[in-house]
Design a protein around this motif. Sequence first.
Motif, PDB file in Angstrom:
ATOM      1  N   THR A   1       0.839  -1.197   0.000  1.00 19.33           N
ATOM      2  CA  THR A   1       0.000   0.000   0.000  1.00 19.33           C
ATOM      3  C   THR A   1       0.877   1.252   0.000  1.00 19.33           C
ATOM      4  O   THR A   1       0.585   2.230  -0.703  1.00 19.33           O
ATOM      5  N   LYS A   2       1.960   1.208   0.752  1.00 15.01           N
ATOM      6  CA  LYS A   2       2.895   2.338   0.787  1.00 15.01           C
ATOM      7  C   LYS A   2       3.604   2.502  -0.564  1.00 15.01           C
ATOM      8  O   LYS A   2       3.776   3.622  -1.041  1.00 15.01           O
TER       9      LYS A   2
ATOM     10  N   PHE B   1       2.554   1.267  -3.588  1.00 13.96           N
ATOM     11  CA  PHE B   1       1.589   1.484  -4.680  1.00 13.96           C
ATOM     12  C   PHE B   1       0.310   2.093  -4.097  1.00 13.96           C
ATOM     13  O   PHE B   1      -0.730   1.435  -4.044  1.00 13.96           O
ATOM     14  N   PRO B   2       0.377   3.357  -3.647  1.00 13.43           N
ATOM     15  CA  PRO B   2      -0.735   3.954  -2.890  1.00 13.43           C
ATOM     16  C   PRO B   2      -2.060   4.061  -3.626  1.00 13.43           C
ATOM     17  O   PRO B   2      -3.115   4.027  -2.986  1.00 13.43           O
ATOM     18  N   SER B   3      -2.055   4.181  -4.916  1.00 15.61           N
ATOM     19  CA  SER B   3      -3.337   4.262  -5.623  1.00 15.61           C
ATOM     20  C   SER B   3      -3.764   2.905  -6.167  1.00 15.61           C
ATOM     21  O   SER B   3      -4.949   2.586  -6.203  1.00 15.61           O
ATOM     22  N   GLU B   4      -2.795   2.082  -6.544  1.00 12.80           N
ATOM     23  CA  GLU B   4      -3.090   0.808  -7.188  1.00 12.80           C
ATOM     24  C   GLU B   4      -3.456  -0.312  -6.198  1.00 12.80           C
ATOM     25  O   GLU B   4      -4.409  -1.050  -6.427  1.00 12.80           O
ATOM     26  N   TYR B   5      -2.694  -0.417  -5.099  1.00  7.92           N
ATOM     27  CA  TYR B   5      -2.906  -1.563  -4.216  1.00  7.92           C
ATOM     28  C   TYR B   5      -4.245  -1.524  -3.464  1.00  7.92           C
ATOM     29  O   TYR B   5      -4.930  -2.547  -3.405  1.00  7.92           O
ATOM     30  N   PRO B   6      -4.648  -0.404  -2.900  1.00  9.26           N
ATOM     31  CA  PRO B   6      -5.952  -0.397  -2.215  1.00  9.26           C
ATOM     32  C   PRO B   6      -7.116  -0.794  -3.130  1.00  9.26           C
ATOM     33  O   PRO B   6      -8.038  -1.490  -2.694  1.00  9.26           O
ATOM     34  N   ALA B   7      -7.067  -0.380  -4.388  1.00 12.20           N
ATOM     35  CA  ALA B   7      -8.119  -0.770  -5.338  1.00 12.20           C
ATOM     36  C   ALA B   7      -8.073  -2.272  -5.587  1.00 12.20           C
ATOM     37  O   ALA B   7      -9.118  -2.940  -5.632  1.00 12.20           O
ATOM     38  N   TYR B   8      -6.885  -2.816  -5.729  1.00 13.53           N
ATOM     39  CA  TYR B   8      -6.709  -4.264  -5.916  1.00 13.53           C
ATOM     40  C   TYR B   8      -7.212  -5.016  -4.686  1.00 13.53           C
ATOM     41  O   TYR B   8      -7.921  -6.014  -4.793  1.00 13.53           O
TER      42      TYR B   8
ATOM     43  N   ARG C   1      -9.492  -4.169  -2.611  1.00 16.43           N
ATOM     44  CA  ARG C   1     -10.955  -4.140  -2.525  1.00 16.43           C
ATOM     45  C   ARG C   1     -11.618  -5.171  -3.447  1.00 16.43           C
ATOM     46  O   ARG C   1     -12.737  -5.607  -3.183  1.00 16.43           O
TER      47      ARG C   1
END
Length: 184
Positions: free
Chosen positions: A162-163, A165-172, A174
């Motif tokens: 998350t740190k 890839f702050p925009s990519e990982y949280p979406a993944y 979810r």
Amino acid sequence: MLSIYITIAFWLLVSLYWTIEAKIDSQKSFRFEIVSLLKLVCSALIVYFPLLIGGWFAAVFYPANDWTDAIGIVLCALGIGFAIWGRNALGKNWSGKVMVQKEHSLTKKGPYELVRHPQYAGLLLALVGTSLVLGQIFGFVWTLVLLVGIAAKSKQEEKLLTKEFPSEYPAYERTVKMLIPFIY
């Protein structure tokens, strides 16, 4: 007894694969990666320990039978295969320790479309299969202990990803479950 040897062969297969990949594909030294491999192998093989020492450790949950042996072998094979598929999909992003590699990219293809941690999921499934074959209470208890440890390590990895890839990982995160497709 043959079913026990078959599950041991699967664990040896994944160990051999991990060793070869650590030698070929690792961005760190082989010695750095081999420690993680040894932890993996020892954690899995502890489930066979009661066979060697007997006593209350070897308490039987149910008597051995062809059905549990067959289901256990299939689950072990599927789990080992899934873990190897996950390791293969990571390629040079893989490390035995929680860290970001040089030129790290977020892997979301192959088994990573089904779960965020396919190597852990596969090894846990293989351990459930092995426990079914052994039929001992210890195997199932040990699997639960490893599940708690793996869930903690997964959370540590996810915090790092998350740190990174702050925009990519949280979406993944979810859209794809952690260890069990569509469930958890």
